[in-house]
Write an enzyme that holds these catalytic residues in place. Structure first.
Site, mmCIF file in Angstrom:
data_model
loop_
_atom_site.group_PDB
_atom_site.id
_atom_site.type_symbol
_atom_site.label_atom_id
_atom_site.label_comp_id
_atom_site.label_asym_id
_atom_site.label_seq_id
_atom_site.Cartn_x
_atom_site.Cartn_y
_atom_site.Cartn_z
ATOM 1 N N ALA A 121 75.578 53.821 59.220
ATOM 2 C CA ALA A 121 75.385 53.734 57.761
ATOM 3 C C ALA A 121 74.114 54.429 57.293
ATOM 4 O O ALA A 121 73.977 54.728 56.110
ATOM 5 C CB ALA A 121 75.363 52.273 57.344
ATOM 6 N N ASP B 151 73.931 60.950 57.745
ATOM 7 C CA ASP B 151 74.220 61.987 56.749
ATOM 8 C C ASP B 151 75.609 61.802 56.108
ATOM 9 O O ASP B 151 75.764 61.861 54.884
ATOM 10 C CB ASP B 151 74.146 63.339 57.486
ATOM 11 C CG ASP B 151 74.438 64.506 56.589
ATOM 12 O OD1 ASP B 151 73.594 64.791 55.726
ATOM 13 O OD2 ASP B 151 75.517 65.116 56.732
ATOM 14 N N LEU B 152 76.606 61.549 56.933
ATOM 15 C CA LEU B 152 77.971 61.414 56.411
ATOM 16 C C LEU B 152 78.074 60.216 55.463
ATOM 17 O O LEU B 152 78.663 60.311 54.380
ATOM 18 C CB LEU B 152 78.961 61.250 57.574
ATOM 19 C CG LEU B 152 80.412 61.164 57.148
ATOM 20 C CD1 LEU B 152 80.963 62.527 56.791
ATOM 21 C CD2 LEU B 152 81.275 60.536 58.226
ATOM 22 N N ASP C 88 90.689 64.003 58.696
ATOM 23 C CA ASP C 88 90.354 65.406 58.473
ATOM 24 C C ASP C 88 90.299 65.536 56.957
ATOM 25 O O ASP C 88 91.342 65.522 56.293
ATOM 26 C CB ASP C 88 91.450 66.318 59.051
ATOM 27 C CG ASP C 88 91.172 67.787 58.738
ATOM 28 O OD1 ASP C 88 90.255 68.056 57.925
ATOM 29 O OD2 ASP C 88 91.862 68.664 59.277
ATOM 30 N N HIS C 89 89.085 65.624 56.399
ATOM 31 C CA HIS C 89 88.976 65.461 54.952
ATOM 32 C C HIS C 89 89.704 66.558 54.180
ATOM 33 O O HIS C 89 90.029 66.380 53.014
ATOM 34 C CB HIS C 89 87.505 65.338 54.524
ATOM 35 C CG HIS C 89 86.751 66.617 54.566
ATOM 36 N ND1 HIS C 89 86.108 67.050 55.691
ATOM 37 C CD2 HIS C 89 86.556 67.559 53.632
ATOM 38 C CE1 HIS C 89 85.546 68.211 55.436
ATOM 39 N NE2 HIS C 89 85.797 68.548 54.192
ATOM 40 N N LYS D 71 92.307 66.897 50.124
ATOM 41 C CA LYS D 71 92.053 67.786 48.974
ATOM 42 C C LYS D 71 93.346 68.001 48.183
ATOM 43 O O LYS D 71 94.420 68.133 48.759
ATOM 44 C CB LYS D 71 91.508 69.141 49.456
ATOM 45 C CG LYS D 71 90.083 69.024 49.951
ATOM 46 C CD LYS D 71 89.561 70.364 50.392
ATOM 47 C CE LYS D 71 88.169 70.245 50.967
ATOM 48 N NZ LYS D 71 87.135 70.052 49.961
ATOM 49 N N HIS E 176 90.754 71.611 60.402
ATOM 50 C CA HIS E 176 91.128 72.127 59.084
ATOM 51 C C HIS E 176 92.070 73.337 59.129
ATOM 52 O O HIS E 176 93.073 73.384 58.421
ATOM 53 C CB HIS E 176 89.890 72.564 58.282
ATOM 54 C CG HIS E 176 88.780 71.580 58.269
ATOM 55 N ND1 HIS E 176 88.988 70.226 58.265
ATOM 56 C CD2 HIS E 176 87.436 71.744 58.234
ATOM 57 C CE1 HIS E 176 87.818 69.610 58.235
ATOM 58 N NE2 HIS E 176 86.867 70.509 58.225
HETATM 59 P P1 NDP Z 1 74.156 61.598 62.085
HETATM 60 O O1 NDP Z 1 73.606 62.480 63.144
HETATM 61 O O2 NDP Z 1 73.477 61.572 60.762
HETATM 62 O O3 NDP Z 1 74.241 60.145 62.735
HETATM 63 C C1 NDP Z 1 74.710 59.014 62.047
HETATM 64 C C2 NDP Z 1 73.897 57.798 62.441
HETATM 65 O O4 NDP Z 1 74.176 57.469 63.790
HETATM 66 C C3 NDP Z 1 72.414 58.024 62.356
HETATM 67 O O5 NDP Z 1 71.957 57.684 61.080
HETATM 68 C C4 NDP Z 1 71.855 57.125 63.419
HETATM 69 O O6 NDP Z 1 71.565 55.856 62.838
HETATM 70 C C5 NDP Z 1 72.990 56.947 64.390
HETATM 71 N N1 NDP Z 1 72.688 57.696 65.606
HETATM 72 C C6 NDP Z 1 72.353 58.993 65.731
HETATM 73 N N2 NDP Z 1 72.181 59.306 67.031
HETATM 74 C C7 NDP Z 1 72.393 58.193 67.722
HETATM 75 C C8 NDP Z 1 72.362 57.867 69.091
HETATM 76 N N3 NDP Z 1 72.087 58.782 70.021
HETATM 77 N N4 NDP Z 1 72.641 56.605 69.446
HETATM 78 C C9 NDP Z 1 72.927 55.670 68.542
HETATM 79 N N5 NDP Z 1 72.971 55.921 67.219
HETATM 80 C C10 NDP Z 1 72.707 57.165 66.820
HETATM 81 O O7 NDP Z 1 75.697 61.966 61.942
HETATM 82 P P2 NDP Z 1 76.521 62.295 60.644
HETATM 83 O O8 NDP Z 1 76.337 61.195 59.661
HETATM 84 O O9 NDP Z 1 76.246 63.681 60.225
HETATM 85 O O10 NDP Z 1 78.006 62.293 61.216
HETATM 86 C C11 NDP Z 1 78.635 61.145 61.710
HETATM 87 C C12 NDP Z 1 79.950 61.544 62.364
HETATM 88 O O11 NDP Z 1 80.773 62.163 61.397
HETATM 89 C C13 NDP Z 1 79.769 62.555 63.489
HETATM 90 O O12 NDP Z 1 80.710 62.293 64.475
HETATM 91 C C14 NDP Z 1 80.087 63.885 62.828
HETATM 92 O O13 NDP Z 1 80.609 64.800 63.740
HETATM 93 C C15 NDP Z 1 81.132 63.469 61.814
HETATM 94 N N6 NDP Z 1 81.187 64.333 60.648
HETATM 95 C C16 NDP Z 1 80.080 64.495 59.864
HETATM 96 C C17 NDP Z 1 80.131 65.292 58.734
HETATM 97 C C18 NDP Z 1 78.955 65.468 57.832
HETATM 98 O O14 NDP Z 1 79.099 66.146 56.801
HETATM 99 N N7 NDP Z 1 77.801 64.895 58.136
HETATM 100 C C19 NDP Z 1 81.387 65.998 58.361
HETATM 101 C C20 NDP Z 1 82.495 65.717 59.234
HETATM 102 C C21 NDP Z 1 82.374 64.922 60.334
HETATM 103 P P3 NDP Z 1 70.462 54.877 63.478
HETATM 104 O O15 NDP Z 1 69.427 55.704 64.141
HETATM 105 O O16 NDP Z 1 69.950 54.105 62.299
HETATM 106 O O17 NDP Z 1 71.240 54.053 64.415
#
Ligand code: NDP
Length: 502
Positions: free
Chosen positions: A29, A32-33, A194-195, A199, A257
């Site tokens: 939560a 980035d996503l 798959d977003h 669309k 996609h």
């Molecule tokens: P992030 O790298 O921002 O990671 C999400 C959260 O996971 C972080 O805020 C962190 O929270 C936790 N995290 C990161 N690394 C670790 C780790 N090694 N161990 C445990 N927790 C970890 O990812 P995104 O939000 O960008 O993406 C999430 C998923 O969605 C990924 O699988 C990505 O491939 C997929 N995705 C993302 C898109 C995007 O636009 N961002 C688009 C399409 C798919 P904390 O440290 O608080 O635990």
């Protein structure tokens, strides 16, 4: 025979999706996503009163935070999206739990937190677990949930798990992931997202093809010369360098996609718009893709990476922060796909996608064959513009059909023009963001727009030999200046067949 429009049946089709009461747990939560896509989509559903009346969000991550701090961060990230009172009310749905995904104690704490929230929010034990974490954690979290008894539908409500791409790195790892998920879940509980499938224009491919009679008779090798599918981005890797350098364009864009769009454009008409009938046809189409042999790959595939532009104001991929200086990861790929079935024999599908290109555009262009004979003196059929039907997905959603027309005046002069339809101009209202639609479908238990296990696997089957070859043979990488249209070799891919990209 006179036909009557059955208004009742039409209205039934467009009745709003009925989301069931539920709680949504978002793992990752703080990421980035969640910040850029999921929370804004949920907030918009809330504003449009499409969320179920009984609903809550439980954010989960390692970062220590209490409910109030999480609500503050939610309000901050949505500050531009609504009024203070809307943000205040929406953040009231949000709760937070911190913990380490590897520790069983997290899932025990989650269990009691869910019981408490469900009693207060009357969600009937219905749960969606959204895995918005790095993919290595998908099996870990599913196991944690499963061992704690949190994935079983037996407790009165249902449990669904949303899995974000990438679905593995290749066929072997995709199967491993599926095995890990299926130890604790059934396929009906897994929503691979798959977003692109959320669309409007992508969904409209099905309405265009299967709710109109004029297209189906010409939708085949007799009338269609070729198809181009383009997803071009102007941005580079931005803040996702670590992920992207391990992934590349083929895994990031084509596995999902690009092949999804190809299958929607080319599949046979499903018997019904039912989750499985429709996905059966997509899988059948992907199975008909002609495999590449190692000796003809160069002829049909282009693998590119952006280099610094001549003005030196855009860096090379290898100069981006977090990217290895000798990285061979492709930031661009183009391929010619042949579909070996009765409908498409001999019709090339050209697919291309890349980063740091000249323009941001996503579209599918269906190029029809030239007229068989020209009655206009001095004009050969190939001098007449061929009709092209363009399904525009980004930046503007719409449809355009190019055609020849007579210019006003005493001579038989021709002009090419576009019959154009834009979603925004015609329907006025903003079309929903793809995540809004897909989250709603998940709350309603409709898997039609989600990727089925066999669909993900057959896509890897197409790409695996290419990935293997590219890994062994780094010499095939070509470079294009950042901000350009792509590598020259991509032009040659079409030029060899006497065609050009749009
Ligand atoms: P992030 O790298 O921002 O990671 C999400 C959260 O996971 C972080 O805020 C962190 O929270 C936790 N995290 C990161 N690394 C670790 C780790 N090694 N161990 C445990 N927790 C970890 O990812 P995104 O939000 O960008 O993406 C999430 C998923 O969605 C990924 O699988 C990505 O491939 C997929 N995705 C993302 C898109 C995007 O636009 N961002 C688009 C399409 C798919 P904390 O440290 O608080 O635990």
């Amino acid at each position: 025979m006179r036909r009557f429009i059955t208004r009742g049946a039409r209205e039934e089709l467009c009745a709003e999706i009925k989301a069931e009461s539920c709680g949504m747990v978002i793992f990752g939560a703080s990421g980035d996503l969640a910040r850029r896509k999921l929370l804004p989509a949920l907030f918009e559903l809330f504003r449009r009163q499409l969320l179920p009346a009984n609903f809550f969000i439980l954010g989960g991550a390692r970062t220590e935070m209490d409910d109030d701090a999480f609500r503050r961060s939610v309000r901050e990230s949505l500050a531009e999206a609504g009024s203070d009172s809307e943000l205040e009310e929406f953040s009231g749905f949000c709760h937070y739990i911190a913990g380490s995904y590897e520790q069983p104690v997290l899932y025990e704490a989650l269990k009691s937190r869910l019981a408490e929230l469900e009693a207060g929010c009357l969600t009937g034990g219905n749960r969606i677990y959204y895995l918005a974490t790095p993919p290595v954690l998908y099996p870990v979290i599913t196991e944690g949930l499963g061992r704690a008894g949190l994935t079983s539908d037996a407790a009165g409500g249902w449990s669904r798990v949303v899995v974000e791409k990438p679905f593995g790195r290749d066929l072997v790892s995709a199967r491993e992931l599926d095995r890990a998920l299926l130890r604790y879940l059934t396929e009906q509980q897994i929503y691979r997202i798959d977003h692109y499938l959320g669309k409007e224009t992508v969904q409209n491919i099905m309405i265009l093809r299967f709710a109109n009679t004029i297209f189906e008779p010409v939708w085949n090798r007799q009338y269609i010369d070729h198809v181009q599918i383009t997803v071009a981005e102007t941005l580079g890797v931005e803040n996702r360098a670590g992920y992207y350098d391990q992934t590349g364009a083929l895994r990031d864009m084509f596995q999902n996609h690009m092949l999804e769009m190809l299958s929607l454009v080319a599949m046979e008409p499903p018997a019904s718009f039912d989750g499985d009938r429709h996905r059966d046809e997509k899988v059948k189409l992907l199975r008909a893709i002609r495999p590449y042999s190692p000796w003809d790959m160069d002829q049909f595939l282009v693998r590119g990476q952006y280099a610094q532009n001549s003005d030196k104001n855009l860096p090379a991929y290898r100069q981006e922060p977090g990217i290895k200086s000798d990285s061979t990861t492709e930031t661009y790929a183009a391929m010619q796909v042949m579909v070996d079935n009765w409908r498409w024999r001999g019709v090339p599908f050209y697919l291309r996608s890349g980063k740091r290109l000249a323009r941001k555009v996503s579209e599918i262009a269906i190029a029809f064959k030239p007229v068989p004979h020209s009655m206009f003196a001095g004009l050969m059929p190939e001098n007449l513009l061929s009709n092209v039907l363009v399904l525009a997905i980004q930046p503007e959603e719409g449809i355009a059909l190019s055609m020849e027309t007579k210019r006003p005046g005493p001579h038989m002069c021709m002009s090419s023009l576009n019959l154009q339809f834009s979603y925004r101009d015609v329907f006025g209202e903003r079309s929903g963001n793809a995540y809004e639609r897909l989250l709603l479908d998940c709350m309603a238990g409709d898997q039609t727009l989600f990727v089925r296990r066999d669909g993900a696997e057959v896509a890897w089957n197409v790409l695996d030999p290419i990935l293997q070859q590219w890994q062994e043979e780094t010499g095939s990488l070509c470079f294009y200046p950042a901000g350009a249209a792509g590598p020259e070799q991509a032009e040659a891919l079409l030029a060899k067949d006497g065609r050009a990209w749009r």
